[in-house]
Motif scaffolding. Structure first.
Motif, PDB file in Angstrom:
ATOM      1  N   SER A  25       0.811  -1.226   0.000  1.00 36.86           N
ATOM      2  CA  SER A  25       0.000   0.000   0.000  1.00 36.86           C
ATOM      3  C   SER A  25       0.840   1.270   0.000  1.00 36.86           C
ATOM      4  O   SER A  25       0.321   2.353  -0.258  1.00 36.86           O
ATOM      5  CB  SER A  25      -0.939   0.011   1.210  1.00 36.86           C
ATOM      6  N   VAL A  26       2.148   1.161   0.317  1.00 36.13           N
ATOM      7  CA  VAL A  26       2.994   2.358   0.321  1.00 36.13           C
ATOM      8  C   VAL A  26       4.014   2.332  -0.816  1.00 36.13           C
ATOM      9  O   VAL A  26       4.892   3.195  -0.894  1.00 36.13           O
ATOM     10  CB  VAL A  26       3.729   2.526   1.676  1.00 36.13           C
ATOM     11  N   THR A  27       3.893   1.346  -1.688  1.00 38.54           N
ATOM     12  CA  THR A  27       4.759   1.258  -2.872  1.00 38.54           C
ATOM     13  C   THR A  27       3.884   1.047  -4.099  1.00 38.54           C
ATOM     14  O   THR A  27       2.677   0.881  -4.004  1.00 38.54           O
ATOM     15  CB  THR A  27       5.760   0.083  -2.762  1.00 38.54           C
ATOM     16  N   ASP A  28       4.517   1.054  -5.253  1.00 39.95           N
ATOM     17  CA  ASP A  28       3.780   0.793  -6.491  1.00 39.95           C
ATOM     18  C   ASP A  28       3.772  -0.692  -6.839  1.00 39.95           C
ATOM     19  O   ASP A  28       3.332  -1.084  -7.918  1.00 39.95           O
ATOM     20  CB  ASP A  28       4.419   1.568  -7.660  1.00 39.95           C
ATOM     21  N   LYS A  29       4.282  -1.521  -5.927  1.00 37.94           N
ATOM     22  CA  LYS A  29       4.373  -2.957  -6.213  1.00 37.94           C
ATOM     23  C   LYS A  29       3.098  -3.685  -5.811  1.00 37.94           C
ATOM     24  O   LYS A  29       2.505  -3.394  -4.774  1.00 37.94           O
ATOM     25  CB  LYS A  29       5.563  -3.564  -5.453  1.00 37.94           C
ATOM     26  N   THR A  30       2.702  -4.651  -6.640  1.00 37.43           N
ATOM     27  CA  THR A  30       1.554  -5.474  -6.300  1.00 37.43           C
ATOM     28  C   THR A  30       1.995  -6.588  -5.360  1.00 37.43           C
ATOM     29  O   THR A  30       3.183  -6.914  -5.263  1.00 37.43           O
ATOM     30  CB  THR A  30       0.939  -6.110  -7.561  1.00 37.43           C
ATOM     31  N   LEU A  31       1.028  -7.191  -4.665  1.00 37.93           N
ATOM     32  CA  LEU A  31       1.345  -8.314  -3.791  1.00 37.93           C
ATOM     33  C   LEU A  31       1.977  -9.452  -4.577  1.00 37.93           C
ATOM     34  O   LEU A  31       2.887 -10.125  -4.086  1.00 37.93           O
ATOM     35  CB  LEU A  31       0.072  -8.816  -3.101  1.00 37.93           C
ATOM     36  N   ARG A  32       1.508  -9.658  -5.797  1.00 38.64           N
ATOM     37  CA  ARG A  32       2.051 -10.728  -6.628  1.00 38.64           C
ATOM     38  C   ARG A  32       3.535 -10.499  -6.916  1.00 38.64           C
ATOM     39  O   ARG A  32       4.348 -11.423  -6.834  1.00 38.64           O
ATOM     40  CB  ARG A  32       1.257 -10.807  -7.942  1.00 38.64           C
ATOM     41  N   GLU A  33       3.874  -9.259  -7.233  1.00 35.31           N
ATOM     42  CA  GLU A  33       5.265  -8.913  -7.523  1.00 35.31           C
ATOM     43  C   GLU A  33       6.132  -9.054  -6.274  1.00 35.31           C
ATOM     44  O   GLU A  33       7.244  -9.596  -6.333  1.00 35.31           O
ATOM     45  CB  GLU A  33       5.341  -7.479  -8.048  1.00 35.31           C
ATOM     46  N   ILE A  34       5.635  -8.583  -5.128  1.00 40.00           N
ATOM     47  CA  ILE A  34       6.373  -8.677  -3.875  1.00 40.00           C
ATOM     48  C   ILE A  34       6.616 -10.137  -3.513  1.00 40.00           C
ATOM     49  O   ILE A  34       7.725 -10.535  -3.134  1.00 40.00           O
ATOM     50  CB  ILE A  34       5.616  -7.959  -2.746  1.00 40.00           C
ATOM     51  N   ASN A  35       5.578 -10.965  -3.638  1.00 41.81           N
ATOM     52  CA  ASN A  35       5.713 -12.387  -3.312  1.00 41.81           C
ATOM     53  C   ASN A  35       6.702 -13.077  -4.239  1.00 41.81           C
ATOM     54  O   ASN A  35       7.461 -13.948  -3.811  1.00 41.81           O
ATOM     55  CB  ASN A  35       4.348 -13.078  -3.391  1.00 41.81           C
ATOM     56  N   ARG A  36       6.689 -12.690  -5.504  1.00 39.14           N
ATOM     57  CA  ARG A  36       7.606 -13.294  -6.477  1.00 39.14           C
ATOM     58  C   ARG A  36       9.054 -12.991  -6.097  1.00 39.14           C
ATOM     59  O   ARG A  36       9.928 -13.860  -6.174  1.00 39.14           O
ATOM     60  CB  ARG A  36       7.290 -12.771  -7.887  1.00 39.14           C
ATOM     61  N   HIS A  37       9.310 -11.764  -5.661  1.00 39.74           N
ATOM     62  CA  HIS A  37      10.660 -11.389  -5.248  1.00 39.74           C
ATOM     63  C   HIS A  37      11.067 -12.113  -3.969  1.00 39.74           C
ATOM     64  O   HIS A  37      12.219 -12.546  -3.829  1.00 39.74           O
ATOM     65  CB  HIS A  37      10.751  -9.875  -5.043  1.00 39.74           C
ATOM     66  N   ASN A  38      10.113 -12.270  -3.024  1.00 36.18           N
ATOM     67  CA  ASN A  38      10.424 -12.983  -1.789  1.00 36.18           C
ATOM     68  C   ASN A  38      10.736 -14.455  -2.059  1.00 36.18           C
ATOM     69  O   ASN A  38      11.620 -15.040  -1.430  1.00 36.18           O
ATOM     70  CB  ASN A  38       9.257 -12.864  -0.801  1.00 36.18           C
ATOM     71  N   GLN A  39       9.999 -15.036  -2.998  1.00 33.74           N
ATOM     72  CA  GLN A  39      10.263 -16.424  -3.372  1.00 33.74           C
ATOM     73  C   GLN A  39      11.658 -16.566  -3.983  1.00 33.74           C
ATOM     74  O   GLN A  39      12.375 -17.540  -3.704  1.00 33.74           O
ATOM     75  CB  GLN A  39       9.207 -16.907  -4.374  1.00 33.74           C
ATOM     76  N   LEU A  40      12.045 -15.587  -4.796  1.00 36.09           N
ATOM     77  CA  LEU A  40      13.366 -15.616  -5.413  1.00 36.09           C
ATOM     78  C   LEU A  40      14.451 -15.504  -4.345  1.00 36.09           C
ATOM     79  O   LEU A  40      15.445 -16.245  -4.381  1.00 36.09           O
ATOM     80  CB  LEU A  40      13.500 -14.486  -6.437  1.00 36.09           C
ATOM     81  N   ILE A  41      14.272 -14.600  -3.389  1.00 44.34           N
ATOM     82  CA  ILE A  41      15.261 -14.438  -2.318  1.00 44.34           C
ATOM     83  C   ILE A  41      15.384 -15.720  -1.499  1.00 44.34           C
ATOM     84  O   ILE A  41      16.488 -16.159  -1.161  1.00 44.34           O
ATOM     85  CB  ILE A  41      14.883 -13.240  -1.425  1.00 44.34           C
ATOM     86  N   THR A  42      14.236 -16.341  -1.183  1.00 39.84           N
ATOM     87  CA  THR A  42      14.255 -17.610  -0.451  1.00 39.84           C
ATOM     88  C   THR A  42      15.014 -18.672  -1.234  1.00 39.84           C
ATOM     89  O   THR A  42      15.812 -19.432  -0.673  1.00 39.84           O
ATOM     90  CB  THR A  42      12.821 -18.089  -0.171  1.00 39.84           C
ATOM     91  N   GLN A  43      14.776 -18.736  -2.542  1.00 40.40           N
ATOM     92  CA  GLN A  43      15.477 -19.690  -3.399  1.00 40.40           C
ATOM     93  C   GLN A  43      16.984 -19.441  -3.387  1.00 40.40           C
ATOM     94  O   GLN A  43      17.777 -20.383  -3.299  1.00 40.40           O
ATOM     95  CB  GLN A  43      14.938 -19.600  -4.832  1.00 40.40           C
ATOM     96  N   LEU A  44      17.381 -18.175  -3.449  1.00 41.33           N
ATOM     97  CA  LEU A  44      18.806 -17.835  -3.454  1.00 41.33           C
ATOM     98  C   LEU A  44      19.468 -18.206  -2.126  1.00 41.33           C
ATOM     99  O   LEU A  44      20.593 -18.720  -2.103  1.00 41.33           O
ATOM    100  CB  LEU A  44      18.982 -16.336  -3.729  1.00 41.33           C
ATOM    101  N   VAL A  45      18.769 -17.974  -1.011  1.00 43.64           N
ATOM    102  CA  VAL A  45      19.315 -18.337   0.301  1.00 43.64           C
ATOM    103  C   VAL A  45      19.468 -19.853   0.405  1.00 43.64           C
ATOM    104  O   VAL A  45      20.472 -20.356   0.947  1.00 43.64           O
ATOM    105  CB  VAL A  45      18.410 -17.802   1.428  1.00 43.64           C
ATOM    106  N   GLU A  46      18.503 -20.596  -0.128  1.00 44.83           N
ATOM    107  CA  GLU A  46      18.595 -22.062  -0.103  1.00 44.83           C
ATOM    108  C   GLU A  46      19.783 -22.554  -0.924  1.00 44.83           C
ATOM    109  O   GLU A  46      20.454 -23.521  -0.538  1.00 44.83           O
ATOM    110  CB  GLU A  46      17.284 -22.676  -0.637  1.00 44.83           C
ATOM    111  N   ILE A  47      20.066 -21.885  -2.046  1.00 46.64           N
ATOM    112  CA  ILE A  47      21.227 -22.248  -2.860  1.00 46.64           C
ATOM    113  C   ILE A  47      22.516 -22.003  -2.075  1.00 46.64           C
ATOM    114  O   ILE A  47      23.455 -22.815  -2.116  1.00 46.64           O
ATOM    115  CB  ILE A  47      21.236 -21.451  -4.178  1.00 46.64           C
ATOM    116  N   VAL A  48      22.560 -20.892  -1.350  1.00 51.29           N
ATOM    117  CA  VAL A  48      23.733 -20.585  -0.521  1.00 51.29           C
ATOM    118  C   VAL A  48      23.934 -21.686   0.523  1.00 51.29           C
ATOM    119  O   VAL A  48      25.053 -22.192   0.709  1.00 51.29           O
ATOM    120  CB  VAL A  48      23.572 -19.213   0.169  1.00 51.29           C
TER     121      VAL A  48
END
Length: 280
Positions: A167-190
């Motif tokens: 609500s305070v950014t121009d990002k949709t929930l779908r976009e935010i969730n997609r980025h969080n999923q990517l970060i989680t994936q990257l941490v798992e690779i580490v």
């Protein structure tokens, strides 16, 4: 602003939609504002405790369909809740939160009362990335318990924090969730590559997650972090495992985001990964 509006639709005793000369349709919220009112009648703008626009037709339809399924007192509660969020964030909220958060909390209450809980696998990432939103979400959960007597599970704090961030950014929930999923994936690779289990409460973990988040933002904004050829060469020689892992993460980011990632990101990722290695 004491403008007179024309009532278009009474949704319930506390909510109605009115025609505004400049903004077309405006949603007016206030205790008893819709009681005994009819379409075509005039109403003062000042009668409302809260007003917002519904420019998106899908959101308008969702809101209109949602209200018959929730108690009118819950609308008053949501009004207080949104005032609290807006005050704590210190800025205006995107209008879509009126629909999205009302919808989410209404059904979260029903799920909790039926002991149906959804796990939130991104909770550590959300807390790290959006600490202010996360703190306010904790306050929202406390308000729900104090006023409605329902104790939300911990995972709901993360979901609410995402709604606030959206609500305070121009990002949709779908976009935010997609980025969080990517970060989680990257941490798992580490973790897999370095054969470690990273402490999700550690400072180094928070630094890594925040760096990955900023790196994703830089990709979308076509920014780079500088050309440090000599530093890159030194890191490659001194920390080959971490340097190669950083490039593995970059390639995953490029594939998931479908955009090029600046080569200099490898330098800062290597430094973060080396910190984790030392702590391990």
């Amino acid at each position: 602003m004491d403008e007179m509006l024309t009532i278009d639709k009474v949704l319930n005793n506390n909510v109605l939609i009115a025609k505004h000369p400049s903004y077309e349709e405006v949603v007016l919220i206030g205790k008893g504002i819709g009681f005994s009112k009819k379409k075509g009648e005039s109403i003062s703008f000042n009668k409302a405790d809260k007003t917002f626009l519904l420019k998106n037709e899908n959101e308008k339809e969702q809101y209109v369909n949602l209200l018959p399924h929730i108690e009118e007192g819950f609308i008053d509660f949501m009004n207080d809740l949104l005032h609290h969020i807006e005050s704590r964030m210190g800025q205006g909220l995107n209008e879509h939160i009126h629909v999205a958060l009302t919808d989410h909390l209404a059904f979260a209450l029903k799920r909790t009362q039926k002991n149906m809980q959804f796990a939130n696998p991104f909770l550590p990432e959300i807390e790290s990335l959006y600490p202010k939103e996360y703190q306010i979400a904790l306050e929202v959960v406390t308000m729900v318990y104090d006023q409605l007597g329902v104790q939300f599970p911990e995972g709901e704090v993360g979901f609410i924090a995402l709604h606030i961030h959206s609500s305070v950014t121009d990002k949709t929930l779908r976009e935010i969730n997609r980025h969080n999923q990517l970060i989680t994936q990257l941490v798992e690779i580490v973790e897999e590559t370095m054969q470690v289990k990273i402490d999700k409460q550690s400072v180094d973990y928070h630094r890594l997650v925040q760096h990955l988040h900023r790196a994703i933002d830089r990709v979308y904004q076509d920014e780079n972090v500088g050309d440090e050829i000599r530093l890159a060469k030194m890191l490659k020689e001194e920390y080959p495992v971490c340097y190669n892992l950083s490039w593995k993460l970059i390639k995953v980011m490029q594939k998931q985001l479908n955009k090029p990632v600046d080569e200099s990101e490898a330098i800062y990722l290597t430094i973060h990964l080396q910190r984790l290695t030392n702590k391990s």
